[in-house]
Scaffold this active site. Structure first.
Site, PDB file in Angstrom:
ATOM      1  N   PRO A 260       0.824  -1.152  -0.086  1.00 19.01           N
ATOM      2  CA  PRO A 260      -0.081   0.114   0.066  1.00 19.01           C
ATOM      3  C   PRO A 260       0.818   1.230  -0.003  1.00 19.01           C
ATOM      4  O   PRO A 260       1.911   1.333   0.751  1.00 19.01           O
ATOM      5  CB  PRO A 260      -0.811  -0.276   1.252  1.00 19.01           C
ATOM      6  N   TYR A 302      -4.993  13.649 -12.863  1.00 23.82           N
ATOM      7  CA  TYR A 302      -5.959  12.362 -12.844  1.00 23.82           C
ATOM      8  C   TYR A 302      -7.685  13.136 -12.519  1.00 23.82           C
ATOM      9  O   TYR A 302      -8.482  12.242 -12.341  1.00 23.82           O
ATOM     10  CB  TYR A 302      -5.897  11.734 -11.624  1.00 23.82           C
ATOM     11  N   CYS A 328       1.625  29.495 -15.304  1.00 16.89           N
ATOM     12  CA  CYS A 328       1.255  30.132 -16.317  1.00 16.89           C
ATOM     13  C   CYS A 328       0.772  29.070 -17.470  1.00 16.89           C
ATOM     14  O   CYS A 328       1.283  28.998 -18.526  1.00 16.89           O
ATOM     15  CB  CYS A 328       2.479  31.113 -17.297  1.00 16.89           C
TER      16      CYS A 328
HETATM   17  C1  LIG Z   1       2.074   2.406  -6.929  1.00 19.75           C
HETATM   18  C2  LIG Z   1       2.076   1.118  -6.407  1.00 19.75           C
HETATM   19  C3  LIG Z   1       1.451   0.605  -5.442  1.00 19.75           C
HETATM   20  C4  LIG Z   1       0.983   1.522  -4.516  1.00 19.75           C
HETATM   21  O1  LIG Z   1      -0.416   1.682  -5.176  1.00 19.75           O
HETATM   22  P1  LIG Z   1      -1.344   2.692  -4.168  1.00 19.75           P
HETATM   23  O2  LIG Z   1      -2.504   2.756  -4.856  1.00 19.75           O
HETATM   24  O3  LIG Z   1      -0.630   3.986  -3.617  1.00 19.75           O
HETATM   25  O4  LIG Z   1      -1.690   1.904  -2.832  1.00 19.75           O
HETATM   26  C5  LIG Z   1       1.807  -0.628  -5.031  1.00 19.75           C
HETATM   27  N1  LIG Z   1       2.501  -1.707  -5.775  1.00 19.75           N
HETATM   28  C6  LIG Z   1       2.798  -1.304  -7.095  1.00 19.75           C
HETATM   29  C7  LIG Z   1       3.718  -2.208  -7.912  1.00 19.75           C
HETATM   30  C8  LIG Z   1       2.962   0.042  -7.444  1.00 19.75           C
HETATM   31  O5  LIG Z   1       3.356   0.462  -8.702  1.00 19.75           O
END
Ligand SMILES: *Cc1c(COP(=O)(O)O)cnc(C)c1O
Length: 406
Positions: A260, A302, A328
């Site tokens: 996470p 996003y 800008c």
């Molecule tokens: C970015 C990423 C995460 C984390 O994703 P979250 O949505 O921030 O929890 C986990 N594993 C991999 C391989 C990623 O590229």
């Protein structure tokens, strides 16, 4: 933490400012581990890319977290923060073979996400344990920027290519110790996650020497009122049960891993910026702040909706504002948003500013990156100084005088 604490920190450290609440990071970590407390071997690999400040890494180390990294430099930051190589997993996409070798050399677990690198690496380093990133083709979210499990995603090796993976493993005699998936940052419901988990279990049955199964991330946190949040407790209950059953069937001790980013740090972060101008046009009222997408790009990149409070006037009458930056280009943070009455000089606070905010910041328009502060035990600790003009000059090389004036 409270609005008055944030106001005081902005006075103390100046603005614009990122503030991270240490206690919130710790409590999110504990929430996640508690949800999976039935699983004997649980491993949390914090995704460094969300927020890579060394002090935040140290804090996560303290609570028992490991790291998930996507570049050699993130690995180096982790080592610098005091993590052992064994506490780091490296999940790159599209990086050079040399970089993967360099990271493996450091003793970091590598996770390979394409067949050509798998074959090349297995041939050259058959004894180095490797994790394989599978793409289970699960469509997790609506926005193609952030659902990475679907059919045309650049991430992972397609689950349909399993026979090819197995042939490479057999030919090279390489050692596969983990299977991984990461279906994207926008998992809406637990059923989708459990469905993808079954695909991972199926994939795992092909290998006899696994030590861990890594379910990636994709936990959703609420950004605005009414947003869905992943029910971690419910997911913990259901997935733990399924995992324990699978472990029994597999006949070998397995670690359950997660990576996470957002879940651990998003809600712990606050971004503070002052209102430079309030500008009435024929159709709207703009609040122009002392920042832009150079500091916080998620709303423009996003369409993320970060909640905004006017912490200088929290009890004011609510009015409609379009909050924009000073860059800008069009950099709209919020469109026609209800915020308590704004006067020039007021301090606005952006919520959910922990994940993918500072780490995506830049020097566009030759502006300095903001300072970062960790709020811990009722005190603000400076964990990154605001940049200065020296930082903008660093690495730039001016033409020699005779060339510049010729
Ligand atoms: C970015 C990423 C995460 C984390 O994703 P979250 O949505 O921030 O929890 C986990 N594993 C991999 C391989 C990623 O590229």
């Amino acid at each position: 933490m409270q609005a008055k604490d944030l106001v005081q920190l902005a006075e103390q450290f100046g603005g614009p400012l990122y503030v991270y609440d240490a206690e919130k990071i710790q409590s999110q970590y504990h929430r996640l581990t508690s949800a999976f407390s039935k699983v004997e071997r649980l491993r949390i690999n914090y995704a460094v890319k969300a927020l890579s400040n060394l002090a935040v890494l140290q804090l996560l180390k303290q609570v028992g977290s490991n790291l998930d990294t996507v570049s050699l430099q993130e690995v180096q930051l982790g080592l610098h923060a005091g993590f052992d190589p064994q506490q780091i997993i490296y999940t790159p996409n599209g990086v050079s073979f040399e970089e993967i070798e360099e990271v493996a050399q450091l003793g970091v677990q590598i996770n390979i996400d394409n067949l050509s690198v798998l074959e090349h690496f297995g041939t050259k380093h058959p004894t180095v344990p490797v994790c394989i990133r599978i793409n289970p083709h699960v469509m997790a979210g609506g926005n193609s920027n952030i659902s990475v499990g679907h059919i045309d995603s650049k991430f992972g090796i397609s689950i349909h290519q399993m026979p090819h993976i197995l042939r490479i493993v057999e030919n090279t005699k390489m050692h596969i110790n983990g299977i991984h998936m990461h279906t994207g940052s926008d998992i809406l419901d637990i059923e989708v996650f459990l469905y993808a988990a079954e695909i991972l279990f199926d994939a795992a049955r092909n290998f006899k020497t696994l030590d861990f199964l890594d379910f990636g991330s994709g936990f959703k946190v609420p950004y605005k009122k009414g947003d869905i949040e992943t029910d971690i407790e419910e997911l913990g209950k259901k997935l733990s049960k399924r995992f324990i059953a699978f472990e029994k069937e597999y006949g070998r001790e397995l670690t359950l891993a997660f990576e996470p980013g957002k879940f651990l740090v998003s809600e712990a972060g606050y971004f503070l910026a002052k209102v430079n101008v309030v500008k009435q046009t024929t159709s709207t009222v703009f609040a122009g702040i002392d920042s832009g997408f150079n500091h916080l790009i998620r709303p423009m990149l996003y369409g993320s909706q970060h909640h905004i409070d006017n912490i200088s006037n929290p009890k004011g009458k609510e009015r409609f504002y379009t909050v924009v930056g000073y860059i800008c280009e069009t950099d709209t943070f919020a469109n026609n948003r209800r915020i308590s009455e704004i006067n020039e000089g007021d301090l606005l606070c952006f919520r959910n500013a922990g994940a993918y905010c500072f780490s995506m910041s830049s020097n566009y328009n030759s502006r300095y990156k903001p300072a970062e502060v960790l709020w811990k035990d009722g005190e603000g600790i400076l964990i990154r100084a605001r940049e200065t003009f020296e930082d903008l000059l660093k690495n730039q090389i001016m033409l020699p005088l005779e060339v510049a004036t010729a």
